[in-house]
Design an enzyme around this catalytic site. Structure first.
Site, short mmCIF file in Angstrom:
data_model
loop_
_atom_site.label_atom_id
_atom_site.label_comp_id
_atom_site.label_asym_id
_atom_site.label_seq_id
_atom_site.Cartn_x
_atom_site.Cartn_y
_atom_site.Cartn_z
N LYS A 1 84.67 72.25 17.52
CA LYS A 1 83.31 72.74 17.30
C LYS A 1 82.97 73.83 18.31
CE LYS A 1 81.93 68.38 15.21
NZ LYS A 1 81.42 67.02 15.42
N GLN B 1 78.27 63.52 19.72
CA GLN B 1 79.51 63.17 19.01
C GLN B 1 79.60 61.65 18.83
OE1 GLN B 1 81.76 65.44 17.68
NE2 GLN B 1 82.63 63.61 16.73
N ASP C 1 73.12 67.97 13.48
CA ASP C 1 73.90 67.13 12.56
C ASP C 1 73.05 66.62 11.39
OD1 ASP C 1 76.59 66.87 13.00
OD2 ASP C 1 76.35 65.42 14.64
#
Ligand code: NAD
Length: 281
Positions: A53, A97, A120
């Protein structure tokens, strides 16, 4: 034989658009778009995902900040980091994460992220907006990417029967909501579903998000269906999808490969969500 949907190529297109918007943002605001990635502990898979990422951010002119906490960090420590990032005007997107270590309540941490910076799209406010059909929410990256993959086929979603296998909060439920919003008739299947094959055989659009290698076999797929394989199942022979690609491609009209299908689009949509957040979209 099915046409293979090239997720890598589509993701490259998305990323080039993201880069242009990020450069434009920098010109207008005197700073780069910023994404913070919070990682707790030293799970090797998470480490790879985070590094990918960060690399993707660099390629799109997005500044990334990695915050890594020890595996014994408390929930309060993680939430304190999130709150600091919420207040940081140079940060437009925050990503924690997952999975987090067992002693930390993931929902409490996700709830601490400012919904506007929720790159997200996992915050309850954003999930709620998606289900209510309200504008202005952040859509989770994988489902957002799947919709772009389906749209790239040119197949009209309206009125079609879409079957989603999997009901997770990060893939199954939000993709079902997006397909419903696009006027598909949606059936969601899961581990307790009876007669799965009977249902999947009626799907014009079939999305498999289970995490079981080659669960979907050719006899479960209607001729001409669009098949989207979200699964990422690693074993000694490599990375495999939830779909038995070699045989299903003989039946489907369009199919995503693993790797090179949904995965690259998920990362591209994370970058898109971050730039959208910076631009207030
Ligand atoms: P999850 O474990 O949270 O959910 C799996 C779902 O599958 C559950 O809802 C369960 O009810 C259902 N299920 C399990 N066994 C089943 C069966 N035999 N028949 C029907 N349904 C069954 O998983 P998730 O987070 O939604 O991820 C699913 C898969 O997608 C995993 O392989 C994951 O690695 C992958 N994934 C890929 C990406 C990407 O970017 N490519 C992103 C997220 C997840």
């Amino acid at each position: 034989m099915a046409e293979i949907i090239d997720g890598k190529a589509l993701a490259a297109q998305v990323r080039s658009g993201v880069r242009e918007r990020a450069l434009c943002f920098e010109q207008n605001n005197g700073r780069k778009v910023g994404l913070a990635v919070v990682r707790v502990g030293d799970d090797p898979a998470s480490d790879i995902y985070v590094r990918n990422k960060i690399k993707a951010c660099e390629e799109c002119d997005i500044r990334s900040v990695a915050v890594v906490l020890n595996g014994d960090a408390t929930q309060t420590d993680v939430i304190a980091v999130v709150e600091k990032l919420n207040a940081d005007n140079d940060i437009d997107g925050i990503l924690v994460q997952l999975p987090l270590p067992k002693h930390i309540d993931e929902r409490a941490v996700l709830a601490a992220i400012s919904p506007k910076k929720d790159a997200d799209g996992f915050h309850a406010v954003n999930a709620g907006k998606l289900f209510l059909g309200e504008d202005g929410g952040v859509v989770a990256c994988t489902p957002r990417g799947i919709m772009e993959l389906i749209k790239s086929t040119g197949v009209d979603i309206c009125g079609k029967h879409a079957v989603v296998i999997g009901r997770s909060n990060i893939v199954g439920k939000p993709i079902a909501a997006l397909l419903l919003a696009a006027d598909a008739t949606v059936t969601v299947c899961h581990s307790k579903t009876e007669n799965l094959a009977q249902i999947t055989r009626t799907a014009d659009i079939l999305v498999a998000a289970v995490g079981k290698k080659h669960l979907v076999t050719a006899d479960m797929v209607k001729r001409g269906a669009v098949v989207i394989d979200v699964g990422m199942n690693r074993d000694d022979s490599g990375l495999h999808g939830d779909v038995d690609f070699d045989n299903v491609k003989e039946v489907a009209s369009y199919i995503t490969p693993v790797p090179g299908g949904v995965g690259p689009m998920t990362v591209a949509m994370l970058l898109m969500n971050t730039v959208d957040g910076a631009c207030g979209e």
